[in-house]
Design a protein around this motif. Sequence first.
Motif, mmCIF file in Angstrom:
data_model
loop_
_atom_site.group_PDB
_atom_site.id
_atom_site.type_symbol
_atom_site.label_atom_id
_atom_site.label_comp_id
_atom_site.label_asym_id
_atom_site.label_seq_id
_atom_site.Cartn_x
_atom_site.Cartn_y
_atom_site.Cartn_z
ATOM 1 N N GLY A 140 0.946 -1.343 0.003
ATOM 2 C CA GLY A 140 -0.064 -0.216 -0.001
ATOM 3 C C GLY A 140 0.916 1.339 0.055
ATOM 4 O O GLY A 140 2.122 1.132 0.332
ATOM 5 N N ILE A 141 0.248 2.364 -0.234
ATOM 6 C CA ILE A 141 1.096 3.873 -0.264
ATOM 7 C C ILE A 141 0.437 4.740 0.389
ATOM 8 O O ILE A 141 -0.658 5.151 0.146
ATOM 9 C CB ILE A 141 1.220 4.283 -1.892
ATOM 10 N N VAL A 142 1.007 5.019 1.394
ATOM 11 C CA VAL A 142 0.647 6.145 2.311
ATOM 12 C C VAL A 142 0.757 7.529 1.425
ATOM 13 O O VAL A 142 1.731 7.962 0.869
ATOM 14 C CB VAL A 142 1.592 6.653 3.698
ATOM 15 N N GLN A 143 -0.416 8.428 1.216
ATOM 16 C CA GLN A 143 -0.570 9.558 0.666
ATOM 17 C C GLN A 143 -1.033 10.778 1.778
ATOM 18 O O GLN A 143 -0.856 10.449 2.968
ATOM 19 C CB GLN A 143 -1.335 9.844 -0.384
ATOM 20 N N GLY A 144 -1.299 12.015 1.297
ATOM 21 C CA GLY A 144 -1.787 12.844 2.235
ATOM 22 C C GLY A 144 -1.185 14.271 2.365
ATOM 23 O O GLY A 144 -0.986 14.935 3.309
ATOM 24 N N GLY A 145 -0.107 14.295 1.200
ATOM 25 C CA GLY A 145 0.463 15.484 0.723
ATOM 26 C C GLY A 145 1.346 16.106 2.163
ATOM 27 O O GLY A 145 2.213 14.982 2.515
ATOM 28 N N MET A 146 1.413 17.181 2.588
ATOM 29 C CA MET A 146 2.302 17.712 3.620
ATOM 30 C C MET A 146 1.795 18.000 4.736
ATOM 31 O O MET A 146 2.334 18.595 5.623
ATOM 32 C CB MET A 146 3.107 19.019 2.821
ATOM 33 N N PHE A 147 0.767 17.140 5.096
ATOM 34 C CA PHE A 147 -0.150 17.272 6.158
ATOM 35 C C PHE A 147 -0.103 16.015 6.986
ATOM 36 O O PHE A 147 -0.511 15.003 6.582
ATOM 37 C CB PHE A 147 -1.686 17.607 5.509
ATOM 38 N N GLU A 148 0.393 16.215 8.262
ATOM 39 C CA GLU A 148 0.729 15.090 9.126
ATOM 40 C C GLU A 148 -0.714 14.379 9.530
ATOM 41 O O GLU A 148 -0.712 13.170 9.535
ATOM 42 C CB GLU A 148 1.250 15.362 10.569
ATOM 43 N N THR A 149 -1.652 15.130 9.831
ATOM 44 C CA THR A 149 -3.015 14.357 10.230
ATOM 45 C C THR A 149 -3.503 13.537 9.148
ATOM 46 O O THR A 149 -3.944 12.550 9.340
ATOM 47 C CB THR A 149 -4.082 15.600 10.652
ATOM 48 N N LEU A 150 -3.410 13.997 7.754
ATOM 49 C CA LEU A 150 -3.610 13.162 6.486
ATOM 50 C C LEU A 150 -2.906 11.901 6.456
ATOM 51 O O LEU A 150 -3.400 10.969 6.365
ATOM 52 C CB LEU A 150 -3.983 14.080 5.366
ATOM 53 N N ARG A 151 -1.533 12.234 6.610
ATOM 54 C CA ARG A 151 -0.899 11.057 6.636
ATOM 55 C C ARG A 151 -1.095 10.102 7.604
ATOM 56 O O ARG A 151 -1.238 8.678 7.375
ATOM 57 C CB ARG A 151 0.734 11.531 6.998
ATOM 58 N N GLU A 152 -1.410 10.527 9.131
ATOM 59 C CA GLU A 152 -1.945 9.501 9.996
ATOM 60 C C GLU A 152 -3.188 8.683 9.614
ATOM 61 O O GLU A 152 -3.585 7.606 9.929
ATOM 62 C CB GLU A 152 -2.016 10.293 11.234
#
Length: 375
Positions: free
Chosen positions: A190-202
Motif C-alpha cells: 500500500g502507499i501512504v499519501q496525504g500531501g504535506m499534512f501530518e494528520t492526513l498522513r496519519e
Amino acid sequence: MLTFEVLASEGLARRGRLGLRHGVVETPVFMPVGTYGSVKGVLPSSLEAMGAEIILGNTFHLWLRPGTDVIARFAGLHRFEGWTRPILTDSGGFQVWSLGANAKVSELGVAFQSPVNGDKLLLTPEVSMQIQRVLDSDIAMQFDECTAYETLGRITGEAEACRSMEMSLRWAARSRAEFARLENPNALFGIVQGGMFETLREESVAALTELDLPGYAIGGVSVGEPKAEMQRIVAHTPHRLPAGKPRYLMGVGTPEDLIDGVAAGVDMFDCVMPTRNARNGHLFTRFGDLRIRNARYKTDEQPIDPTCACPTCARFSRAYLHHLDRCGEMLAPMLASVHNLHFYVALMRDIRDALETGTFAAFATAFCADRSRGI
Ligand SMILES: [Zn+2]
C-alpha cells in the motif's frame, strides 16, 4: 509470498531481511531503477557484481512498450529482461500523474492519451493489478494518486490533499481485491499519501494498516516540495507504519537523504538520481560530489573516488572519464552509472554493517562530515 524480520535496531533504524519469491533482500536496501526493463547503461551482471539484490520496473512504460502480450510470452519480466533476482514494479500512478493536463482523473481511474501512439487509454486499479500480474514482479504497488505539491504555482491545500488521499485509499482496497482475484502469488504494498499534512498522513496510515497488506510505501514526497518539507514528512511517517512490515520511501534521494530515511525507520529506497546524474557527469564520492565535466579533471590521474571499490575506480582515471565525456563516448555514462550505483549499494551495505554493531549514529555523523568536506 513475503517474509520480513527485523534482525537489529538502533533508535528507529532497522536492520532487516526480506524474503521474496525470487530471493532474499537484506535491508535497508537501495533499489536501482530499471524503467523500461533496463537499468540504463548497466548490465545485469554488473548489478549482480556490485551486490544489487532488487531492481525496479515501470508498469506504465512496460504496458505501452513492449506491451503485456510480449512479456506474457516470457512468463514475466524476469526472463524477458534477464534478471533472476527480485523485482518491484510501481503501479503506473506516478507516470500518468506526470502527464499533467493530458490525464483526466476520476473515481474509476486515469484516462489519458498514449504518449507512444496517441491511443486513448484508461488505467484503473484493476488494470494496474492485471499488468503487474503479467509482469510477475515480486512486489506490486497499489494504484494511487500522487498528490501534487503544487499545481500551476498554487500549493495543494489540505482539503484537496484529503480528497486525493481518500481516493487513494479506495483505490488501495480495489487494488487488493483485484490482486486477490488474480491469485497473484507475490506481495502487494500500500502507499501512504496525504500531501504535506501530518494528520492526513496519519489517517492514511491507519486505514492502510486496516487492509493488512504485506508492506507499505510512503508516496507523495520528492514531488517538487522544498527539502525541509520532505524531511518533515520523512521524519513523521515511517515509524507510524506497522513495525513487523517493510517500509519503502519512494523516489528518495541523495546519499544524505538515505541516511535520514534509515534513521527514521525506512527499509527500502529507490531513486533515479545515481543513474540520471551519472549521465550528466555528476558523480557521488565519499568526499562530496564531483562534476567530471569540470576542466580541473583534464589531467587528474586519480580514480573518481580513491575509497571506492567499483570496477570504474579500479581501472580508470578522472582524466580518462573527462575525456570520454568530452568526446560523447557511450562508455562515459556507462562507467559513471556503475560507479554511482556502486556508491549507493555500498553505502547501504555500510549502513547495514553499522546497524549490526550498534554504530549507525556514529557512522551517519562521520559519513555526512566526510561528504561535506568536499573533493
Ligand atoms: Zn567507483
